[in-house]
Design an enzyme around this catalytic site. Structure first.
Site, PDB file in Angstrom:
ATOM      1  N   HIS A  18     -40.477  78.843 -21.230  1.00  0.00           N
ATOM      2  CA  HIS A  18     -41.541  77.915 -20.855  1.00  0.00           C
ATOM      3  C   HIS A  18     -42.909  78.539 -21.140  1.00  0.00           C
ATOM      4  O   HIS A  18     -43.759  77.919 -21.805  1.00  0.00           O
ATOM      5  CB  HIS A  18     -41.426  77.564 -19.370  1.00  0.00           C
ATOM      6  CG  HIS A  18     -42.451  76.586 -18.899  1.00  0.00           C
ATOM      7  ND1 HIS A  18     -42.235  75.235 -18.870  1.00  0.00           N
ATOM      8  CD2 HIS A  18     -43.720  76.771 -18.441  1.00  0.00           C
ATOM      9  CE1 HIS A  18     -43.318  74.614 -18.419  1.00  0.00           C
ATOM     10  NE2 HIS A  18     -44.242  75.535 -18.149  1.00  0.00           N
ATOM     11  N   GLU A  19     -43.105  79.755 -20.660  1.00  0.00           N
ATOM     12  CA  GLU A  19     -44.395  80.419 -20.872  1.00  0.00           C
ATOM     13  C   GLU A  19     -44.588  80.813 -22.335  1.00  0.00           C
ATOM     14  O   GLU A  19     -45.728  80.856 -22.819  1.00  0.00           O
ATOM     15  CB  GLU A  19     -44.507  81.647 -19.965  1.00  0.00           C
ATOM     16  CG  GLU A  19     -44.362  81.355 -18.479  1.00  0.00           C
ATOM     17  CD  GLU A  19     -45.318  80.284 -17.977  1.00  0.00           C
ATOM     18  OE1 GLU A  19     -46.394  80.098 -18.588  1.00  0.00           O
ATOM     19  OE2 GLU A  19     -44.992  79.610 -16.981  1.00  0.00           O
ATOM     20  N   HIS A  22     -46.346  77.948 -24.060  1.00  0.00           N
ATOM     21  CA  HIS A  22     -47.788  77.994 -23.811  1.00  0.00           C
ATOM     22  C   HIS A  22     -48.440  79.093 -24.651  1.00  0.00           C
ATOM     23  O   HIS A  22     -49.480  78.881 -25.283  1.00  0.00           O
ATOM     24  CB  HIS A  22     -48.055  78.276 -22.334  1.00  0.00           C
ATOM     25  CG  HIS A  22     -47.674  77.169 -21.408  1.00  0.00           C
ATOM     26  ND1 HIS A  22     -47.992  75.844 -21.648  1.00  0.00           N
ATOM     27  CD2 HIS A  22     -47.015  77.181 -20.213  1.00  0.00           C
ATOM     28  CE1 HIS A  22     -47.542  75.100 -20.646  1.00  0.00           C
ATOM     29  NE2 HIS A  22     -46.944  75.890 -19.769  1.00  0.00           N
TER      30      HIS A  22
END
Length: 417
Positions: A18-19, A22
């Site tokens: 998920h990170e 980003h």
């Protein structure tokens, strides 16, 4: 210990990907990423590489990518500050010390008159001989305050300087990578275990269950149930599961002949719901191409399922007691881990999709809430006041923390009392 390891690997993978979404799209947009963190709270491990600090933190409650220009990221040198400056061979400031004493053979001390660390990149003031001097500041200059180092972020490297599309993509990429992770896990599962065939052909029959007792044999092809044509296995399983204890009229094809059978599915109770069961297994195919298709279709099917369950929660068909937090996920992982690596992989994919969907909800403090603000900005043609937006997100964080406490307390009562 097996459950702890499985939980750490699954949780760590979901948060990491998920990170990573980003991080990669922020870097692609030219945004400086100050920190890539797994977990929250106190730091237990940290490593700086390039302009980014990579950390693992104590509390397993998520993670974050801290981008330059967000929140209280900016640092200012106010007039009257006494700073120490280390210059390179071109007399450009590479490191600036303030709020601390420092000794260095090449340091120049200055009382700041004016400084710009974002646009024009300069610092000017009076040196120890009361002469007015001005120095350029390097784009990668380091500020050192009380022993803590931070790289300056020129305005073009800051999050808020980017276009709405670039900012939105940097935020949307987090949930997107959760869906991508689920796809690859399910594709790998299809390659390792094989892909269940879609045609309604019986691979094997379990003894002492309704199908065996009615005379179903391996290799039979189900062509209709109660007069309804059957072309796919999901149609067969759906009718059986919806009719526990009810006689069903089957037509099966065997050796080019149609055979009529009446079968009453056994009743199975799971999570206080009843399902029909025949005791038949579908064929498994080893095909890499079908494994890719399997990964995509399963990702879509799980997404639709979670969205439907979320809709029921919003409409009140499910209560908040049905939600699970970290404790509930840990206990579920413990149960799944007992049934082998394949079930654990399937569970990880389901959790990854769930994380992606939850983060896309248009709620403050979530990725979806930030995307909502970007959408409003695009429609208005100008950004919403940063302080007002920050306050909305702060309230959202507080409400989410309260919800997390309630859900965790429900999990503790459910599993330990």
């Amino acid at each position: 210990m097996q459950t702890v390891i499985a939980f750490i690997i699954i949780f760590g993978s979901l948060v990491f990907f998920h990170e990573l979404g980003h991080f990669l799209f922020a870097k692609r947009a030219g945004i400086m990423v100050r920190e890539f963190a797994i977990g929250m709270g106190p730091k237990i491990f940290g490593m700086t590489k390039g302009e980014t600090l990579y950390t693992i933190r104590l509390l397993p409650l998520g993670g974050y990518v801290r981008m330059a220009g967000e929140d209280m990221d900016s640092v200012e040198l106010q007039p009257g500050y006494r700073v120490g400056i280390i210059l390179n061979e071109d007399d450009v400031a590479e490191k600036i010390y303030f709020n601390q004493s420092v000794t260095h053979p090449n340091i120049v001390f200055l009382e700041v008159e004016r400084a710009d660390l974002e646009k024009d990149l300069f610092i000017e003031g009076y040196d120890e001989e009361e002469r007015f001097v001005r120095y350029k500041i390097a784009r990668n200059a380091i500020l050192v305050e009380n022993g803590n180092e931070i790289m300056i972020a020129p305005v073009d490297r800051q999050f808020n300087s980017k276009t709405v599309g670039q900012r939105a993509m940097a935020i949307f990429a987090g949930p997107l990578f959760n869906f991508i992770l689920a796809f690859f896990v399910l594709m790998a599962l299809g390659m390792m275990r094989g892909v269940p065939a879609s045609e309604p052909v019986i691979d094997s029959v379990m003894p002492n269950l309704p199908a065996a007792e009615a005379g179903i044999q391996a290799g039979d092809r189900v062509t209709s149930i109660n007069g309804q044509p059957i072309e796919r296995w999901n149609e067969l399983s759906g009718i059986v599961q919806e009719n526990p204890g009810k006689p069903l009229n089957f037509v099966v094809e065997r050796d080019n002949q149609n055979i009529e059978l009446v079968i009453t599915p056994a009743t199975v109770v799971e999570n206080e719901q009843q399902f029909g069961q025949l005791g038949i297994l579908r064929p498994i195919e080893q095909d890499p191409l079908k494994a890719v298709v399997f990964g995509a279709t399963q990702t879509w099917d799980y997404t639709v399922l979670i969205v439907e369950l979320l809709g029921k929660l919003i409409t009140g068909q499910f209560s908040i007691d049905a939600l699970s937090g970290p404790v509930g996920i840990y206990k579920a992982t413990e149960t799944v881990a007992q049934h082998g690596i394949f079930n654990l992989m399937n569970w990880a994919a389901l959790l990854s999709i769930n994380l992606g969907i939850m983060n896309l909800l248009p709620l403050p403090a979530l990725d979806g809430g930030r995307l909502l603000f970007f959408g409003i900005e695009a429609l208005r043609g100008k950004p919403i006041d940063r302080q007002k937006e920050g306050m909305v997100h702060f309230v959202g964080i507080v409400l989410l923390m309260i919800l997390m406490v309630v859900v965790t307390w429900n999990d503790i009562q459910r599993f330990f009392f």
